[in-house]
Design an enzyme around this catalytic site. Structure first.
Site, mmCIF file in Angstrom:
data_model
loop_
_atom_site.group_PDB
_atom_site.id
_atom_site.type_symbol
_atom_site.label_atom_id
_atom_site.label_comp_id
_atom_site.label_asym_id
_atom_site.label_seq_id
_atom_site.Cartn_x
_atom_site.Cartn_y
_atom_site.Cartn_z
ATOM 1 C CB CYS A 56 -0.900 -0.008 1.229
ATOM 2 S SG CYS A 56 -2.039 1.385 1.244
ATOM 3 C CB CYS A 60 -1.622 3.854 8.185
ATOM 4 S SG CYS A 60 -2.631 4.511 6.831
ATOM 5 C CB CYS A 63 -0.985 -0.217 8.304
ATOM 6 S SG CYS A 63 -1.829 -1.403 7.237
ATOM 7 C CB CYS A 100 -15.877 -6.794 6.350
ATOM 8 S SG CYS A 100 -17.203 -6.480 7.474
ATOM 9 C CB CYS A 131 -18.904 -4.440 5.155
ATOM 10 S SG CYS A 131 -17.859 -3.120 5.800
ATOM 11 C CB CYS A 191 -18.548 0.636 8.997
ATOM 12 S SG CYS A 191 -17.456 -0.228 10.134
ATOM 13 N NE ARG A 263 -17.892 -4.844 13.610
ATOM 14 C CZ ARG A 263 -18.144 -4.460 12.373
ATOM 15 N NH1 ARG A 263 -17.181 -3.997 11.616
ATOM 16 N NH2 ARG A 263 -19.363 -4.545 11.888
HETATM 17 N N1 SAM Z 1 -6.694 0.549 3.065
HETATM 18 C C1 SAM Z 1 -7.974 0.910 3.507
HETATM 19 C C2 SAM Z 1 -7.962 2.067 4.465
HETATM 20 O O1 SAM Z 1 -6.992 2.249 5.184
HETATM 21 O O2 SAM Z 1 -8.946 2.808 4.484
HETATM 22 C C3 SAM Z 1 -8.747 -0.229 4.119
HETATM 23 C C4 SAM Z 1 -8.091 -1.232 5.020
HETATM 24 S S1 SAM Z 1 -7.421 -0.644 6.555
HETATM 25 C C5 SAM Z 1 -6.470 -2.000 7.033
HETATM 26 C C6 SAM Z 1 -8.796 -0.541 7.632
HETATM 27 C C7 SAM Z 1 -8.594 -0.074 9.053
HETATM 28 O O3 SAM Z 1 -8.034 -1.143 9.829
HETATM 29 C C8 SAM Z 1 -7.650 1.070 9.315
HETATM 30 O O4 SAM Z 1 -8.229 2.305 9.060
HETATM 31 C C9 SAM Z 1 -7.354 0.908 10.794
HETATM 32 O O5 SAM Z 1 -8.290 1.618 11.572
HETATM 33 C C10 SAM Z 1 -7.501 -0.590 11.013
HETATM 34 N N2 SAM Z 1 -6.185 -1.209 11.282
HETATM 35 C C11 SAM Z 1 -5.220 -1.469 10.378
HETATM 36 N N3 SAM Z 1 -4.132 -1.988 10.957
HETATM 37 C C12 SAM Z 1 -4.398 -2.063 12.279
HETATM 38 C C13 SAM Z 1 -3.654 -2.500 13.418
HETATM 39 N N4 SAM Z 1 -2.403 -2.942 13.295
HETATM 40 N N5 SAM Z 1 -4.236 -2.451 14.624
HETATM 41 C C14 SAM Z 1 -5.502 -1.986 14.750
HETATM 42 N N6 SAM Z 1 -6.255 -1.551 13.716
HETATM 43 C C15 SAM Z 1 -5.712 -1.580 12.501
HETATM 44 FE FE1 SF4 Z 2 -2.821 1.201 3.373
HETATM 45 FE FE2 SF4 Z 2 -2.843 0.064 5.763
HETATM 46 FE FE3 SF4 Z 2 -3.173 2.678 5.579
HETATM 47 FE FE4 SF4 Z 2 -5.135 1.019 4.694
HETATM 48 S S1 SF4 Z 2 -4.441 1.253 6.796
HETATM 49 S S2 SF4 Z 2 -4.319 2.844 3.659
HETATM 50 S S3 SF4 Z 2 -3.876 -0.674 3.943
HETATM 51 S S4 SF4 Z 2 -1.314 1.533 4.991
#
Ligand code: SAM
Ligand code: SF4
Ligand code: DTB
Length: 345
Positions: A56, A60, A63, A100, A131, A191, A263
């Site tokens: 990606c 973040c 992530c 989802c 979802c 959501c 949730r």
């Molecule tokens: N890439 C898309 C986005 O970021 O909008 C969708 C998938 S992303 C993995 C969805 C959500 O999962 C993130 O916004 C975050 O809130 C949550 N998430 C991701 N990694 C996480 C982690 N290590 N611990 C807790 N929540 C996490």
């Molecule tokens: Fe990409 Fe992870 Fe951020 Fe979603 S949460 S935009 S998968 S880096």
């Protein structure tokens, strides 16, 4: 007794006051609000599938899927339709009412969306709610998802506007609000929630909850995630949040958004059964079910079934959305019967 009215004008100070209440007073209040609108012993369950994994472009800090960090995650291209539908069928057989699908995109391209639309239609045809979480959307993309029959779009605010810059630099808090507005304006259920345990303060948690509760309409579903610490990400090694602070935040989310499904989301693998039980007492009534989240583990289904047995909880087999759809089609059928001369029941 009238249910507590919905409000959209919460100040951060009022929310901090709630977060600061004695624990027993806070939980009593949250459980009382919860019982006005929900059966306290029923939990909605969704199963997650990562349909496109890793690589990606976003950064973040929590992530595993960001290309910027070395997390040893195996990348996967967009999964074939058949594989997605098999996973949805298996989730349905285990009792999930919602499926989802998550993709590691900054935003989907229009051709990505064509493939996801087929997935949404296929999962819908299995009789499950759908979802997706695909990153940022344009208004036109949200419209395509609505036309495909999508039930929910997940897009989290993640944290407070003040703390946001410590976690993500490649898209803004405002970008997130705009995506939510596109989703909402198409009449897709929203959501949206966030992550706790990223080093934010109680004030930040209050500020994030204020953002969610003061949206023009509360999200139908509010996922509260505990950070799952992934080695290689910048947030790996952050001091763990006190589980009781997590429970407090769930309780306040319940009080602020009385009609939403709150949730208990990521992080359950690292949580004791007792903490999870307190989350349900605080008004959480939805969770992810199945041994995988997107790229990290979730408790085994058998373990959750045993926890439900000990707590006397049941799966919510028919969600509100399905119940409404069933009522509508009953009305339609009885209308048709009337038109055909038959007596409605
Ligand atoms: N890439 C898309 C986005 O970021 O909008 C969708 C998938 S992303 C993995 C969805 C959500 O999962 C993130 O916004 C975050 O809130 C949550 N998430 C991701 N990694 C996480 C982690 N290590 N611990 C807790 N929540 C996490
Ligand atoms: Fe990409 Fe992870 Fe951020 Fe979603 S949460 S935009 S998968 S880096
Ligand atoms: C949400 O708030 N939590 C889910 C879902 N929405 C998409 C994702 C949690 C991901 C946890 C880390 C992982 O498994 O990659």
């Amino acid at each position: 007794m009238n249910a507590t009215p919905l409000r959209h004008d919460w100040s951060r100070q009022e929310i901090e006051y709630l977060l600061n209440l004695p624990f027993n007073d806070l939980l009593y209040r949250a459980q009382s609000v919860h019982r006005e609108r929900f059966d306290p012993n029923r939990i909605q369950v969704s199963t997650l599938l990562s349909i496109k994994t890793g690589a990606c472009a976003e950064d973040c800090g929590y992530c595993s899927q960001s290309a910027k960090y070395n997390t040893e995650l195996e990348r996967e291209k967009l999964l074939p339709l058949e594989q997605v539908l098999q996973a949805a069928q298996a989730a349905k057989e285990k009792g999930a009412t919602r499926f989802c699908m998550g993709a590691a995109w900054r935003n989907p391209t229009d051709s990505n969306l064509t493939r996801v639309v087929e997935m949404i239609q296929g999962v819908h045809d299995l009789g499950m709610e759908t979802c997706v979480t695909l990153g940022m959307l344009t208004a036109a993309q949200a419209e395509r998802l609505k036309t495909a029959g999508l039930d929910y779009y997940n897009h989290n605010l993640d944290t407070s506007p003040e703390f946001y810059g410590n976690v993500i630099s490649t898209r803004t808090f405002q970008d997130r609000l705009e995506t939510l507005a596109h989703v909402r304006s198409q009449g897709i259920n929203v959501c949206s929630g966030g992550i706790l345990g990223m080093g934010e303060s109680r004030r930040d948690r209050a500020s994030m909850l204020a953002e969610l509760a003061n949206l023009p309409q509360h999200p139908e579903s509010v996922p509260i995630n505990m950070l799952v610490q992934v080695e290689g990400t910048p947030l790996y090694g952050t001091a763990a949040l006190d589980p009781l602070e997590f429970v407090r935040t769930i309780a306040v989310a319940r009080i602020l958004m009385p009609q939403s499904y709150v949730r208990l989301s990521a992080g359950r693998t690292q949580m004791s059964d007792e903490t999870q039980a307190l989350c349900f007492l605080a008004g959480a009534n939805s969770m992810f079910y199945g041994d995988r989240l997107l790229t990290t583990d979730n408790p085994e289904a058998d373990q959750d079934i045993e926890l439900f047995r000990r707590l006397g909880l049941d799966f919510e087999e028919t969600s509100e959305l399905q119940a409404t759809a069933a009522r509508c089609s009953d009305r339609q059928r009885s209308g048709e019967a009337e038109a055909a001369g038959g007596a409605p029941g």
